[in-house]
Design a protein around this motif. Sequence first.
Motif, PDB file in Angstrom:
ATOM      1  N   PHE A 114      -5.258  22.286 -28.155  1.00  0.00           N
ATOM      2  CA  PHE A 114      -4.454  21.101 -27.903  1.00  0.00           C
ATOM      3  C   PHE A 114      -5.324  19.983 -27.349  1.00  0.00           C
ATOM      4  O   PHE A 114      -6.250  20.222 -26.584  1.00  0.00           O
ATOM      5  N   LYS A 115      -5.017  18.771 -27.745  1.00  0.00           N
ATOM      6  CA  LYS A 115      -5.675  17.594 -27.192  1.00  0.00           C
ATOM      7  C   LYS A 115      -5.023  17.297 -25.835  1.00  0.00           C
ATOM      8  O   LYS A 115      -3.901  17.729 -25.577  1.00  0.00           O
ATOM      9  N   PRO A 116      -5.705  16.556 -24.993  1.00  0.00           N
ATOM     10  CA  PRO A 116      -5.085  16.196 -23.713  1.00  0.00           C
ATOM     11  C   PRO A 116      -3.732  15.524 -23.934  1.00  0.00           C
ATOM     12  O   PRO A 116      -3.610  14.619 -24.767  1.00  0.00           O
ATOM     13  N   GLY A 117      -2.747  16.000 -23.232  1.00  0.00           N
ATOM     14  CA  GLY A 117      -1.400  15.435 -23.356  1.00  0.00           C
ATOM     15  C   GLY A 117      -0.517  16.133 -24.367  1.00  0.00           C
ATOM     16  O   GLY A 117       0.703  15.966 -24.339  1.00  0.00           O
ATOM     17  N   GLU A 118      -1.094  16.901 -25.281  1.00  0.00           N
ATOM     18  CA  GLU A 118      -0.289  17.658 -26.241  1.00  0.00           C
ATOM     19  C   GLU A 118       0.253  18.906 -25.564  1.00  0.00           C
ATOM     20  O   GLU A 118      -0.346  19.429 -24.635  1.00  0.00           O
ATOM     21  N   LYS A 119       1.385  19.375 -26.057  1.00  0.00           N
ATOM     22  CA  LYS A 119       1.970  20.584 -25.495  1.00  0.00           C
ATOM     23  C   LYS A 119       2.474  21.496 -26.601  1.00  0.00           C
ATOM     24  O   LYS A 119       2.704  21.065 -27.725  1.00  0.00           O
ATOM     25  N   ALA A 120       2.655  22.737 -26.250  1.00  0.00           N
ATOM     26  CA  ALA A 120       3.153  23.736 -27.201  1.00  0.00           C
ATOM     27  C   ALA A 120       4.676  23.668 -27.243  1.00  0.00           C
ATOM     28  O   ALA A 120       5.359  24.380 -26.519  1.00  0.00           O
ATOM     29  N   ASN A 121       5.212  22.784 -28.058  1.00  0.00           N
ATOM     30  CA  ASN A 121       6.651  22.596 -28.172  1.00  0.00           C
ATOM     31  C   ASN A 121       7.165  23.183 -29.492  1.00  0.00           C
ATOM     32  O   ASN A 121       7.827  22.515 -30.271  1.00  0.00           O
ATOM     33  N   LEU A 122       6.851  24.435 -29.706  1.00  0.00           N
ATOM     34  CA  LEU A 122       7.155  25.116 -30.962  1.00  0.00           C
ATOM     35  C   LEU A 122       8.640  25.064 -31.306  1.00  0.00           C
ATOM     36  O   LEU A 122       9.021  24.711 -32.422  1.00  0.00           O
ATOM     37  N   GLY A 123       9.486  25.416 -30.354  1.00  0.00           N
ATOM     38  CA  GLY A 123      10.928  25.413 -30.610  1.00  0.00           C
ATOM     39  C   GLY A 123      11.458  24.042 -30.957  1.00  0.00           C
ATOM     40  O   GLY A 123      12.296  23.888 -31.860  1.00  0.00           O
ATOM     41  N   GLU A 124      10.970  23.031 -30.259  1.00  0.00           N
ATOM     42  CA  GLU A 124      11.389  21.658 -30.531  1.00  0.00           C
ATOM     43  C   GLU A 124      11.022  21.252 -31.951  1.00  0.00           C
ATOM     44  O   GLU A 124      11.831  20.634 -32.660  1.00  0.00           O
ATOM     45  N   GLU A 125       9.817  21.592 -32.368  1.00  0.00           N
ATOM     46  CA  GLU A 125       9.383  21.233 -33.723  1.00  0.00           C
ATOM     47  C   GLU A 125      10.183  21.995 -34.781  1.00  0.00           C
ATOM     48  O   GLU A 125      10.533  21.437 -35.820  1.00  0.00           O
ATOM     49  N   MET A 126      10.464  23.270 -34.528  1.00  0.00           N
ATOM     50  CA  MET A 126      11.297  24.036 -35.469  1.00  0.00           C
ATOM     51  C   MET A 126      12.696  23.430 -35.569  1.00  0.00           C
ATOM     52  O   MET A 126      13.263  23.330 -36.667  1.00  0.00           O
ATOM     53  N   CYS A 165      10.758  12.677 -44.264  1.00  0.00           N
ATOM     54  CA  CYS A 165      10.896  13.061 -42.847  1.00  0.00           C
ATOM     55  C   CYS A 165      10.727  14.560 -42.676  1.00  0.00           C
ATOM     56  O   CYS A 165      10.092  15.014 -41.712  1.00  0.00           O
ATOM     57  N   LEU A 166      11.274  15.345 -43.599  1.00  0.00           N
ATOM     58  CA  LEU A 166      11.129  16.803 -43.529  1.00  0.00           C
ATOM     59  C   LEU A 166       9.659  17.186 -43.636  1.00  0.00           C
ATOM     60  O   LEU A 166       9.165  18.025 -42.868  1.00  0.00           O
ATOM     61  N   THR A 167       8.948  16.560 -44.543  1.00  0.00           N
ATOM     62  CA  THR A 167       7.522  16.826 -44.705  1.00  0.00           C
ATOM     63  C   THR A 167       6.766  16.478 -43.424  1.00  0.00           C
ATOM     64  O   THR A 167       5.892  17.230 -42.972  1.00  0.00           O
ATOM     65  N   GLU A 168       7.115  15.361 -42.826  1.00  0.00           N
ATOM     66  CA  GLU A 168       6.490  14.948 -41.572  1.00  0.00           C
ATOM     67  C   GLU A 168       6.760  15.968 -40.462  1.00  0.00           C
ATOM     68  O   GLU A 168       5.851  16.352 -39.718  1.00  0.00           O
ATOM     69  N   GLU A 169       7.999  16.419 -40.364  1.00  0.00           N
ATOM     70  CA  GLU A 169       8.360  17.387 -39.318  1.00  0.00           C
ATOM     71  C   GLU A 169       7.659  18.733 -39.535  1.00  0.00           C
ATOM     72  O   GLU A 169       7.226  19.373 -38.574  1.00  0.00           O
ATOM     73  N   VAL A 170       7.539  19.160 -40.786  1.00  0.00           N
ATOM     74  CA  VAL A 170       6.814  20.402 -41.072  1.00  0.00           C
ATOM     75  C   VAL A 170       5.349  20.247 -40.669  1.00  0.00           C
ATOM     76  O   VAL A 170       4.741  21.171 -40.124  1.00  0.00           O
ATOM     77  N   GLY A 171       4.790  19.069 -40.891  1.00  0.00           N
ATOM     78  CA  GLY A 171       3.418  18.804 -40.469  1.00  0.00           C
ATOM     79  C   GLY A 171       3.264  18.891 -38.957  1.00  0.00           C
ATOM     80  O   GLY A 171       2.272  19.429 -38.447  1.00  0.00           O
ATOM     81  N   GLU A 172       4.238  18.377 -38.219  1.00  0.00           N
ATOM     82  CA  GLU A 172       4.194  18.464 -36.757  1.00  0.00           C
ATOM     83  C   GLU A 172       4.299  19.915 -36.300  1.00  0.00           C
ATOM     84  O   GLU A 172       3.608  20.327 -35.363  1.00  0.00           O
ATOM     85  N   LEU A 173       5.131  20.697 -36.973  1.00  0.00           N
ATOM     86  CA  LEU A 173       5.230  22.126 -36.677  1.00  0.00           C
ATOM     87  C   LEU A 173       3.907  22.817 -36.978  1.00  0.00           C
ATOM     88  O   LEU A 173       3.431  23.644 -36.187  1.00  0.00           O
ATOM     89  N   ALA A 174       3.290  22.458 -38.086  1.00  0.00           N
ATOM     90  CA  ALA A 174       2.000  23.049 -38.457  1.00  0.00           C
ATOM     91  C   ALA A 174       0.933  22.731 -37.411  1.00  0.00           C
ATOM     92  O   ALA A 174       0.105  23.591 -37.075  1.00  0.00           O
ATOM     93  N   ARG A 175       0.960  21.543 -36.873  1.00  0.00           N
ATOM     94  CA  ARG A 175      -0.001  21.160 -35.839  1.00  0.00           C
ATOM     95  C   ARG A 175       0.134  22.067 -34.618  1.00  0.00           C
ATOM     96  O   ARG A 175      -0.846  22.586 -34.100  1.00  0.00           O
TER      97      ARG A 175
END
Length: 108
Positions: A51-63, A30-40
Amino acid sequence: MTIKEAQEAVDSWIKEYGVRYFSELTNMACLTEEVGELARVMARTYGDQSFKPGEKANLGEEMADVLWVLLCLANQTGVDLTEELRKSIEKKTFRDRTRHLDNPKLKA
């Protein structure tokens, strides 16, 4: 909130709502997955990707998601992250006291 309080808050949440901790290996995945989402998000915010349509810059949430799983792993393996961070800062201060100051690449 201190790191200790964060570890306690996550532990309380797990016990009240999460039933139990996932296994350590599952949480590592799960940690690896979350780091990947942060990397994205980082790649799309600061890198060359968009960003693809519908994606947002949720940097804090991913951190925060990365921190959450790291706190879970610390709790279930008995690691006091406050103490370990203190020791890490001490180690880096001793080891790298002048390394970065003397690095010509950082003097631009």
